[in-house]
Scaffold this motif. Structure first.
Motif, PDB file in Angstrom:
ATOM      1  N   UNK A 137       0.817  -1.214   0.000  1.00 49.47           N
ATOM      2  CA  UNK A 137       0.000   0.000   0.000  1.00 49.47           C
ATOM      3  C   UNK A 137       0.854   1.270   0.000  1.00 49.47           C
ATOM      4  N   UNK A 138       1.907   1.371   0.819  1.00 47.91           N
ATOM      5  CA  UNK A 138       2.729   2.583   0.740  1.00 47.91           C
ATOM      6  C   UNK A 138       3.315   2.804  -0.657  1.00 47.91           C
ATOM      7  N   UNK A 139       3.706   1.726  -1.290  1.00 47.75           N
ATOM      8  CA  UNK A 139       4.244   1.833  -2.647  1.00 47.75           C
ATOM      9  C   UNK A 139       3.152   2.325  -3.613  1.00 47.75           C
ATOM     10  N   UNK A 140       1.953   1.811  -3.446  1.00 48.56           N
ATOM     11  CA  UNK A 140       0.847   2.213  -4.312  1.00 48.56           C
ATOM     12  C   UNK A 140       0.493   3.680  -4.106  1.00 48.56           C
ATOM     13  N   UNK A 141       0.472   4.108  -2.851  1.00 46.08           N
ATOM     14  CA  UNK A 141       0.193   5.532  -2.576  1.00 46.08           C
ATOM     15  C   UNK A 141       1.237   6.427  -3.237  1.00 46.08           C
ATOM     16  N   UNK A 216     -10.535   0.696   2.117  1.00 41.56           N
ATOM     17  CA  UNK A 216     -10.040  -0.514   2.780  1.00 41.56           C
ATOM     18  C   UNK A 216      -8.515  -0.523   2.804  1.00 41.56           C
ATOM     19  N   UNK A 217      -7.924  -0.208   1.668  1.00 41.17           N
ATOM     20  CA  UNK A 217      -6.461  -0.189   1.596  1.00 41.17           C
ATOM     21  C   UNK A 217      -5.888   0.877   2.503  1.00 41.17           C
ATOM     22  N   UNK A 218      -6.568   2.008   2.550  1.00 45.31           N
ATOM     23  CA  UNK A 218      -6.099   3.101   3.407  1.00 45.31           C
ATOM     24  C   UNK A 218      -6.180   2.705   4.882  1.00 45.31           C
ATOM     25  N   UNK A 219      -7.207   1.943   5.227  1.00 38.03           N
ATOM     26  CA  UNK A 219      -7.413   1.567   6.631  1.00 38.03           C
ATOM     27  C   UNK A 219      -6.522   0.405   7.048  1.00 38.03           C
ATOM     28  N   UNK A 220      -6.455  -0.613   6.212  1.00 34.32           N
ATOM     29  CA  UNK A 220      -5.764  -1.845   6.621  1.00 34.32           C
ATOM     30  C   UNK A 220      -4.401  -2.028   5.943  1.00 34.32           C
ATOM     31  N   UNK A 221      -4.187  -1.325   4.818  1.00 33.52           N
ATOM     32  CA  UNK A 221      -2.952  -1.540   4.079  1.00 33.52           C
ATOM     33  C   UNK A 221      -2.912  -2.930   3.474  1.00 33.52           C
TER      34      UNK A 221
ATOM     35  N   UNK B   1      -4.334   0.439  -8.501  1.00 35.03           N
ATOM     36  CA  UNK B   1      -5.423   1.230  -7.918  1.00 35.03           C
ATOM     37  C   UNK B   1      -5.427   2.639  -8.482  1.00 35.03           C
ATOM     38  N   UNK B   2      -6.595   3.146  -8.749  1.00 26.65           N
ATOM     39  CA  UNK B   2      -6.698   4.495  -9.269  1.00 26.65           C
ATOM     40  C   UNK B   2      -6.895   5.459  -8.102  1.00 26.65           C
ATOM     41  N   UNK B   3      -6.970   6.714  -8.447  1.00 29.68           N
ATOM     42  CA  UNK B   3      -6.948   7.700  -7.364  1.00 29.68           C
ATOM     43  C   UNK B   3      -8.294   8.361  -7.154  1.00 29.68           C
TER      44      UNK B   3
END
Lengths: 293, 136
Positions: A137-141, A216-221, B1-3
């Motif tokens: 998730x950090x990489x995706x962000x 969900x990704x933001x909450x749980x990674x 994932x998109x933004x």
């Protein structure tokens, strides 16, 4: 009106289309999003003529698949639900233990393919992964912050947000899905960072699944790399020439948890390389599949 | 994932902080008959525009009949726009406090590669404010 080809899988009705002979090596094509669909990936049907059984599916709650309650995507195990859907789809279409199974994923679909390989490294013969944003998730962000930089005074913002002022309704899937389609205007606007030439075809967005899975990704990674060292088969990892937010160095970084990576650039295309860059992508993918079949 | 999540945050910001153009200070109208304004703000996107109001004086209370035309910033000048025609009057005033009511009809156009939309709507606004002349 003909019925949408679909399969009852893992408690939901998924839009599924398959091409080719069922006894040929299986290729499951996994679309991006979350909340996208496989319409822009359909050029991959060509692989059926090369002796593969190609299966496309719209993921749970999006495309032409059945809409599901938001709670499904908010649950901590939501990503496992997507992995289970894929596993049951493979089980349904695989006719025997000797049949080889390949995954071909684009963007979020490549992330989901990796999540599957991370969980079941022994089940997959090979994989083509096209620009997964990140495998954690950090990489995706990090990638999202570069790929969708918000420009407040741009036409892209108008194209994306103004429909919100005109279309009423906040809870119905039909309305939310239609409004979500305008978000693609943003990432495909002229001058976009990900190199798309313009709009690409889609059937229907899954607004609830998209928004809930992002939350969900933001909450749980997530971390899809914990077990990838066990997958020693070569993967074909693709990045596109025109996506300025990706590039070779990011591709090397994202793909690095895989022990054996064949890294290639798809020429003449941006992120939506299955639609805008298929003529260059196709021979690369076919050569890879033929080596492992 | 998109933004999409980033943009959803933007939407809510734009919705909650949208501005109303041509708020009239009825205490400062004096004998003015014509009100001309320019405005800029955020309302489902960033916009700029011009407005005109005619002050109709009658025995009861001044009424401002106005129109405004707004364009969003962006590379295509007139593919999207919003116009508003309104009638606005002061309901009461007391020691600098003033309550205004405004009834508007709204006409909008939207154009992109995905859709062309024309939209007709209306809104009714009640506003309460305090106006004090400088030096008073």
């Amino acid at each position: 009106m003909p019925a949408v080809p679909s399969q009852q899988i893992n408690g939901t009705l998924l839009h599924v289309e398959s091409y080719g002979t069922s006894t040929d090596p299986l290729i499951v094509v996994i679309h991006g999003g979350p909340g996208g669909d496989f319409r822009s990936l359909l050029d991959a049907r060509e692989l059926a003529d090369d002796g593969f059984h190609v299966v496309f599916y719209d993921q749970r709650g999006t495309g032409l698949s059945e809409r599901e309650h938001r709670g499904q995507f908010e649950d901590k195990g939501a990503i496992d639900l997507f992995i289970d859907d894929l596993d049951k789809l493979i089980t349904l279409y695989r006719i025997g233990p000797d049949q080889k199974v390949f995954l071909m994923g684009h963007s979020w679909g490549a992330m989901l393919a990796t999540a599957y390989i991370n969980k079941y490294p022994d089940k997959i013969t090979g994989a083509v992964l096209a620009e997964p944003g990140g495998l954690t998730w950090p990489q995706t962000e990090d990638y999202l912050s570069r790929s969708n930089e918000v420009k407040l005074f741009s036409e892209a913002i108008n194209n994306t947000l103004l429909p919100e002022s005109m279309i009423a309704g906040k809870s119905q899937h039909e309305i939310l899905d239609y409004k979500a389609s305008f978000f693609s205007s943003y990432e495909n606007a002229p001058g976009n960072a990900i190199g798309n030439e313009g709009e690409y075809p889609f059937w229907r967005n899954g607004a609830v699944s998209a928004e809930a899975m992002n939350e969900h990704a933001d909450r749980y990674g997530f971390d899809f790399t914990t077990n990838l060292h066990q997958y020693t088969t070569e993967i074909l990892f693709l990045y596109s020439e025109k996506n300025s937010a990706y590039g070779r160095s990011w591709a090397e970084q994202v793909s690095s948890p895989y022990p054996n990576v064949n890294l290639q650039m798809v020429l003449g295309s941006g992120h939506e390389m299955f639609f805008f860059g298929w003529t260059d992508l196709y021979p690369r993918a076919l050569n890879y599949f033929n080596q492992l079949r | 994932m998109k933004t999409k999540n980033f943009l959803l945050i933007l939407i809510s910001a734009f919705v909650h902080y949208s501005l109303l153009a041509q708020e009239v200070n009825f205490r400062g109208l004096d004998n003015t008959k014509h009100l001309i304004g320019i405005q800029s703000g955020v309302d489902y996107g960033s916009y700029y525009g011009v407005s005109y109001g005619y002050v109709w004086r009658n025995k009861l209370t001044p009424i401002v009949i106005g129109t405004e035309f707004n364009l969003p910033f962006g590379s295509n000048l007139v593919d999207d726009w919003k116009s508003r025609t309104s009638v606005q009057a002061e309901l009461f005033n007391y020691k600098g406090w003033s309550a205004n009511a405004r009834l508007s009809s709204i006409f909008r156009r939207y154009n992109s590669e995905l859709a062309n939309m024309l939209n007709v709507g209306s809104d009714f606004t009640l506003s309460l404010g305090y106006a004090k002349p400088l030096g008073a």
